[in-house]
Design a protein around this motif. Sequence first.
Motif, PDB file in Angstrom:
ATOM      1  N   SER A  98       8.428   0.523   0.171  1.00 47.87           N
ATOM      2  CA  SER A  98       7.718   1.665   0.753  1.00 47.87           C
ATOM      3  C   SER A  98       8.541   2.449   1.762  1.00 47.87           C
ATOM      4  O   SER A  98       7.985   3.090   2.648  1.00 47.87           O
ATOM      5  CB  SER A  98       6.402   1.185   1.380  1.00 47.87           C
ATOM      6  OG  SER A  98       6.658   0.325   2.462  1.00 47.87           O
ATOM      7  N   THR A  99       9.869   2.432   1.632  1.00 49.18           N
ATOM      8  CA  THR A  99      10.676   3.277   2.513  1.00 49.18           C
ATOM      9  C   THR A  99      10.385   4.746   2.229  1.00 49.18           C
ATOM     10  O   THR A  99      10.423   5.580   3.124  1.00 49.18           O
ATOM     11  CB  THR A  99      12.188   3.010   2.345  1.00 49.18           C
ATOM     12  OG1 THR A  99      12.527   3.162   0.978  1.00 49.18           O
ATOM     13  CG2 THR A  99      12.559   1.626   2.836  1.00 49.18           C
ATOM     14  N   GLU A 100      10.094   5.054   0.987  1.00 50.47           N
ATOM     15  CA  GLU A 100       9.564   6.356   0.577  1.00 50.47           C
ATOM     16  C   GLU A 100       8.109   6.092   0.212  1.00 50.47           C
ATOM     17  O   GLU A 100       7.747   4.971  -0.137  1.00 50.47           O
ATOM     18  CB  GLU A 100      10.332   6.891  -0.631  1.00 50.47           C
ATOM     19  CG  GLU A 100      11.803   7.178  -0.372  1.00 50.47           C
ATOM     20  CD  GLU A 100      12.011   8.316   0.613  1.00 50.47           C
ATOM     21  OE1 GLU A 100      11.244   9.294   0.567  1.00 50.47           O
ATOM     22  OE2 GLU A 100      12.939   8.215   1.439  1.00 50.47           O
ATOM     23  N   PRO A 101       7.253   7.104   0.257  1.00 50.90           N
ATOM     24  CA  PRO A 101       5.855   6.854  -0.099  1.00 50.90           C
ATOM     25  C   PRO A 101       5.733   6.193  -1.479  1.00 50.90           C
ATOM     26  O   PRO A 101       6.371   6.615  -2.436  1.00 50.90           O
ATOM     27  CB  PRO A 101       5.236   8.250  -0.106  1.00 50.90           C
ATOM     28  CG  PRO A 101       6.079   9.034   0.852  1.00 50.90           C
ATOM     29  CD  PRO A 101       7.473   8.493   0.667  1.00 50.90           C
ATOM     30  N   ASP A 124       5.147   0.553  12.470  1.00 53.42           N
ATOM     31  CA  ASP A 124       5.090   1.964  12.084  1.00 53.42           C
ATOM     32  C   ASP A 124       4.785   2.017  10.599  1.00 53.42           C
ATOM     33  O   ASP A 124       5.492   1.404   9.796  1.00 53.42           O
ATOM     34  CB  ASP A 124       6.424   2.677  12.342  1.00 53.42           C
ATOM     35  CG  ASP A 124       6.634   3.022  13.803  1.00 53.42           C
ATOM     36  OD1 ASP A 124       5.761   3.701  14.377  1.00 53.42           O
ATOM     37  OD2 ASP A 124       7.671   2.610  14.361  1.00 53.42           O
ATOM     38  N   GLY A 125       3.745   2.752  10.251  1.00 58.22           N
ATOM     39  CA  GLY A 125       3.398   2.866   8.843  1.00 58.22           C
ATOM     40  C   GLY A 125       2.225   3.799   8.642  1.00 58.22           C
ATOM     41  O   GLY A 125       1.439   4.041   9.556  1.00 58.22           O
ATOM     42  N   CYS A 126       2.123   4.312   7.427  1.00 59.86           N
ATOM     43  CA  CYS A 126       1.048   5.226   7.086  1.00 59.86           C
ATOM     44  C   CYS A 126       0.402   4.765   5.783  1.00 59.86           C
ATOM     45  O   CYS A 126       1.100   4.446   4.814  1.00 59.86           O
ATOM     46  CB  CYS A 126       1.593   6.641   6.951  1.00 59.86           C
ATOM     47  SG  CYS A 126       0.293   7.868   6.735  1.00 59.86           S
ATOM     48  N   PHE A 127      -0.931   4.745   5.765  1.00 55.05           N
ATOM     49  CA  PHE A 127      -1.712   4.267   4.630  1.00 55.05           C
ATOM     50  C   PHE A 127      -2.738   5.339   4.275  1.00 55.05           C
ATOM     51  O   PHE A 127      -3.627   5.617   5.076  1.00 55.05           O
ATOM     52  CB  PHE A 127      -2.453   2.984   5.001  1.00 55.05           C
ATOM     53  CG  PHE A 127      -1.558   1.904   5.540  1.00 55.05           C
ATOM     54  CD1 PHE A 127      -1.076   0.911   4.712  1.00 55.05           C
ATOM     55  CD2 PHE A 127      -1.201   1.888   6.883  1.00 55.05           C
ATOM     56  CE1 PHE A 127      -0.246  -0.092   5.218  1.00 55.05           C
ATOM     57  CE2 PHE A 127      -0.382   0.900   7.395  1.00 55.05           C
ATOM     58  CZ  PHE A 127       0.104  -0.093   6.552  1.00 55.05           C
ATOM     59  N   SER A 128      -2.608   5.916   3.100  1.00 50.59           N
ATOM     60  CA  SER A 128      -3.569   6.913   2.635  1.00 50.59           C
ATOM     61  C   SER A 128      -4.388   6.315   1.511  1.00 50.59           C
ATOM     62  O   SER A 128      -3.830   5.925   0.476  1.00 50.59           O
ATOM     63  CB  SER A 128      -2.852   8.171   2.136  1.00 50.59           C
ATOM     64  OG  SER A 128      -2.153   8.794   3.184  1.00 50.59           O
ATOM     65  N   GLY A 129      -5.702   6.239   1.707  1.00 47.25           N
ATOM     66  CA  GLY A 129      -6.600   5.742   0.673  1.00 47.25           C
ATOM     67  C   GLY A 129      -6.961   6.869  -0.268  1.00 47.25           C
ATOM     68  O   GLY A 129      -7.394   7.940   0.173  1.00 47.25           O
TER      69      GLY A 129
END
Length: 106
Positions: free
Chosen positions: A36-39, A59-64
Amino acid sequence: MVVFKCDIEKFFAIEEWEIQIDWCLGEMAQEIEKISTEPARIKNLEFWQLYAGIHQTVDGCFSGLINGIECCRLQAVDSSFWNISGSMEFEKHMERMYGTYVRPSA
């Protein structure tokens, strides 16, 4: 994220997660960071199985996603707080459950 799982499932039937993780700690952390270094998009069940052993996201982003459309987003910032967005009901629920972020005094 694991702490938020039940809360998310009360409001959304997530089909996929789009994740981008800079740094996390726990079982499978290196593998998760690598993919997940790239989406990266991961099916809901696979995501929860993969992330079950993670105890901290620095640090991280999670889009449902439902039908490919983002319905909620949870972003870990510096491991100090989470930015959470989604429906107004979801945001209010999360604020009631976990409070609002208050910057520490200098």
